[in-house]
Design a protein around this motif. Structure first.
Motif, PDB file in Angstrom:
ATOM      1  N   GLU A   1       0.592  -1.411   0.151  1.00 47.74           N
ATOM      2  CA  GLU A   1      -0.067   0.270   0.075  1.00 47.74           C
ATOM      3  C   GLU A   1       0.973   1.334  -0.155  1.00 47.74           C
ATOM      4  OE1 GLU A   1      -2.586   0.384   2.850  1.00 47.74           O
ATOM      5  OE2 GLU A   1      -3.333  -1.778   2.585  1.00 47.74           O
ATOM      6  N   ASN A   2       0.245   2.041  -0.239  1.00 45.70           N
ATOM      7  CA  ASN A   2       1.654   3.179  -0.550  1.00 45.70           C
ATOM      8  C   ASN A   2       2.873   3.267  -1.003  1.00 45.70           C
ATOM      9  OD1 ASN A   2      -1.065   5.352  -0.257  1.00 45.70           O
ATOM     10  ND2 ASN A   2      -1.248   4.564   1.785  1.00 45.70           N
ATOM     11  N   PRO A   3       3.081   3.147  -2.135  1.00 46.11           N
ATOM     12  CA  PRO A   3       4.557   2.690  -2.230  1.00 46.11           C
ATOM     13  C   PRO A   3       4.961   3.609  -2.826  1.00 46.11           C
ATOM     14  CG  PRO A   3       3.763   1.801  -4.183  1.00 46.11           C
ATOM     15  CD  PRO A   3       2.345   1.957  -3.037  1.00 46.11           C
ATOM     16  N   THR A   4       6.913   3.952  -1.853  1.00 46.69           N
ATOM     17  CA  THR A   4       7.522   5.150  -3.198  1.00 46.69           C
ATOM     18  C   THR A   4       8.113   5.000  -4.306  1.00 46.69           C
ATOM     19  OG1 THR A   4       8.976   4.237  -1.556  1.00 46.69           O
ATOM     20  CG2 THR A   4       7.804   5.863  -0.697  1.00 46.69           C
ATOM     21  N   TYR A   5       8.489   6.173  -5.067  1.00 45.84           N
ATOM     22  CA  TYR A   5       8.969   5.102  -6.491  1.00 45.84           C
ATOM     23  C   TYR A   5      10.216   4.705  -6.156  1.00 45.84           C
ATOM     24  CZ  TYR A   5      12.267   6.269 -10.269  1.00 45.84           C
ATOM     25  OH  TYR A   5      12.493   5.629 -11.615  1.00 45.84           O
ATOM     26  N   GLN A   6      11.568   4.815  -4.946  1.00 46.12           N
ATOM     27  CA  GLN A   6      12.313   3.930  -4.248  1.00 46.12           C
ATOM     28  C   GLN A   6      12.025   2.290  -4.333  1.00 46.12           C
ATOM     29  OE1 GLN A   6      11.459   7.438  -2.810  1.00 46.12           O
ATOM     30  NE2 GLN A   6      13.431   7.854  -3.781  1.00 46.12           N
ATOM     31  N   GLU A   7      10.455   2.283  -3.935  1.00 52.89           N
ATOM     32  CA  GLU A   7      10.019   0.674  -2.539  1.00 52.89           C
ATOM     33  C   GLU A   7      10.149  -0.024  -4.135  1.00 52.89           C
ATOM     34  OE1 GLU A   7       8.121   0.936   1.116  1.00 52.89           O
ATOM     35  OE2 GLU A   7       7.334   2.101  -0.308  1.00 52.89           O
ATOM     36  N   VAL A   8       9.730   0.791  -5.177  1.00 52.52           N
ATOM     37  CA  VAL A   8       8.847   0.065  -6.942  1.00 52.52           C
ATOM     38  C   VAL A   8      10.207  -0.406  -7.517  1.00 52.52           C
ATOM     39  CG1 VAL A   8       7.363   0.429  -8.447  1.00 52.52           C
ATOM     40  CG2 VAL A   8       6.619   1.596  -6.520  1.00 52.52           C
ATOM     41  N   CYS A   9      10.913   0.914  -7.241  1.00 58.92           N
ATOM     42  CA  CYS A   9      12.278   0.588  -8.580  1.00 58.92           C
ATOM     43  C   CYS A   9      13.250  -0.342  -7.669  1.00 58.92           C
ATOM     44  CB  CYS A   9      13.073   1.763  -8.223  1.00 58.92           C
ATOM     45  SG  CYS A   9      12.382   2.611  -9.545  1.00 58.92           S
ATOM     46  N   SER A  10      12.667  -0.927  -6.265  1.00 59.72           N
ATOM     47  CA  SER A  10      13.770  -2.006  -5.662  1.00 59.72           C
ATOM     48  C   SER A  10      12.813  -3.675  -5.692  1.00 59.72           C
ATOM     49  CB  SER A  10      13.121  -1.571  -4.056  1.00 59.72           C
ATOM     50  OG  SER A  10      12.142  -2.389  -4.079  1.00 59.72           O
ATOM     51  N   GLU A  11      12.081  -3.906  -7.053  1.00 63.98           N
ATOM     52  CA  GLU A  11      11.119  -4.242  -7.640  1.00 63.98           C
ATOM     53  C   GLU A  11      11.062  -5.275  -5.942  1.00 63.98           C
ATOM     54  OE1 GLU A  11      11.079  -5.308 -10.625  1.00 63.98           O
ATOM     55  OE2 GLU A  11      11.659  -3.275 -11.434  1.00 63.98           O
ATOM     56  N   THR A  12      10.501  -5.165  -5.279  1.00 63.84           N
ATOM     57  CA  THR A  12       9.925  -5.944  -3.850  1.00 63.84           C
ATOM     58  C   THR A  12       8.520  -5.803  -3.413  1.00 63.84           C
ATOM     59  OG1 THR A  12      10.001  -3.812  -2.288  1.00 63.84           O
ATOM     60  CG2 THR A  12      12.169  -5.814  -2.998  1.00 63.84           C
ATOM     61  N   THR A  13       7.741  -4.675  -4.722  1.00 63.80           N
ATOM     62  CA  THR A  13       6.668  -4.310  -4.437  1.00 63.80           C
ATOM     63  C   THR A  13       5.528  -4.905  -5.133  1.00 63.80           C
ATOM     64  OG1 THR A  13       5.802  -2.408  -5.723  1.00 63.80           O
ATOM     65  CG2 THR A  13       6.919  -1.940  -3.824  1.00 63.80           C
ATOM     66  N   GLY A  14       5.981  -5.745  -6.279  1.00 66.73           N
ATOM     67  CA  GLY A  14       5.158  -5.951  -7.578  1.00 66.73           C
ATOM     68  C   GLY A  14       4.530  -5.115  -8.608  1.00 66.73           C
ATOM     69  N   HIS A  15       4.791  -3.962  -8.441  1.00 61.78           N
ATOM     70  CA  HIS A  15       3.701  -2.464  -8.845  1.00 61.78           C
ATOM     71  C   HIS A  15       4.578  -2.531  -9.916  1.00 61.78           C
ATOM     72  CE1 HIS A  15       1.073  -1.568  -6.102  1.00 61.78           C
ATOM     73  NE2 HIS A  15       1.624  -1.377  -4.796  1.00 61.78           N
TER      74      HIS A  15
END
Length: 185
Positions: free
Chosen positions: A42-56
Motif C-alpha cells: 500500500e502507498n509504495p514510494t518510487y524507491q520501493e517500486v524500483c527495488s522490485e519488492t512491491t510487485g507494482h
C-alpha cells in the motif's frame, strides 16, 4: 458532460514520465496521473517500486470523457507508445516495474483490450509475440509530486531521456505501421 460520466483507463508502459505526454495532449483527456499499480504494497514510494519488492508497475491513470476520446482511441495511442514484444521492461528500463500492461476497470474494457491485443498480435507489425499483460485493475497509488507532469517541468531532461532510452526512435520507426486513433478493435 459531468464528472460522473467520465471514465478511467490505466496503462503500464515502462517509464511513466514517457507515458503522460502522448495522452495529456488529446481532446477529452481530463487528467493523466503517474503512479503505481498491480502490487501488494500500500502507498509504495518510487524507491520501493524500483527495488522490485512491491510487485507494482509504473503506470498512468487517465480520466477521460468517452464522448470526446474513446477507450479504443486510448488503446491505439497506448500501443503506439510501447514495444509490446519486450517481456523484460521497456527500452533502457528493465524489470517488473517497467513491464507493459493494460489494466481494465470493467468487462467492456477487458473485452476491448483483449480484442486490441489480438489484432496487434495478428497484424504482423512485430516479429515477436505480443507480451503485454491485460489485467484487472488494482488500487492505483499516485507517484510523488516530482514525477507528475515531468515533461512539462523538465522538458530538456524529458526529451534527452526519450531520445537516450531509445523510445523516441522506436516510436518514430513504428508510427507509420501503427494504428490510428480512430481505428476500432
Amino acid at each position: 458532460m459531468n464528472q460522473s460520466e467520465h471514465k478511467v483507463a490505466t496503462f503500464a508502459g515502462g517509464c511513466f514520465w514517457c507515458m503522460v505526454k502522448p495522452f495529456d495532449q488529446q481532446p477529452g483527456i481530463i487528467s493523466v496521473i503517474s503512479g503505481y499499480t498491480g502490487g501488494q504494497t500500500e502507498n509504495p514510494t518510487y524507491q520501493e517500486v524500483c527495488s522490485e519488492t512491491t510487485g507494482h508497475r509504473e503506470a498512468v491513470q487517465i480520466e477521460f470523457d468517452p464522448t470526446l476520446f474513446s477507450y479504443e482511441k486510448l488503446l491505439a495511442l497506448f500501443w503506439n507508445q510501447i514495444d509490446p514484444t519486450d517481456a523484460g521492461g521497456q527500452f533502457f528500463d528493465r524489470g517488473e516495474s517497467y513491464k507493459t500492461a493494460i489494466y481494465y476497470h470493467d468487462q467492456e474494457q477487458k473485452e476491448i483490450a483483449l480484442a486490441s491485443k489480438k489484432k496487434i498480435d495478428g497484424s504482423n507489425r512485430f516479429n515477436a509475440p505480443i507480451v503485454t499483460d491485460i489485467l484487472e485493475a488494482k488500487p492505483f497509488y499516485p507517484a510523488e509530486t516530482e514525477h507528475q507532469d515531468y515533461y512539462k517541468k523538465h522538458p530538456l531532461r524529458y526529451n534527452a531521456y526519450q531520445k537516450g532510452s531509445g523510445r523516441a526512435a522506436f516510436i518514430k520507426r513504428n508510427e507509420l505501421g501503427g494504428y490510428k486513433h480512430d481505428e476500432k478493435f
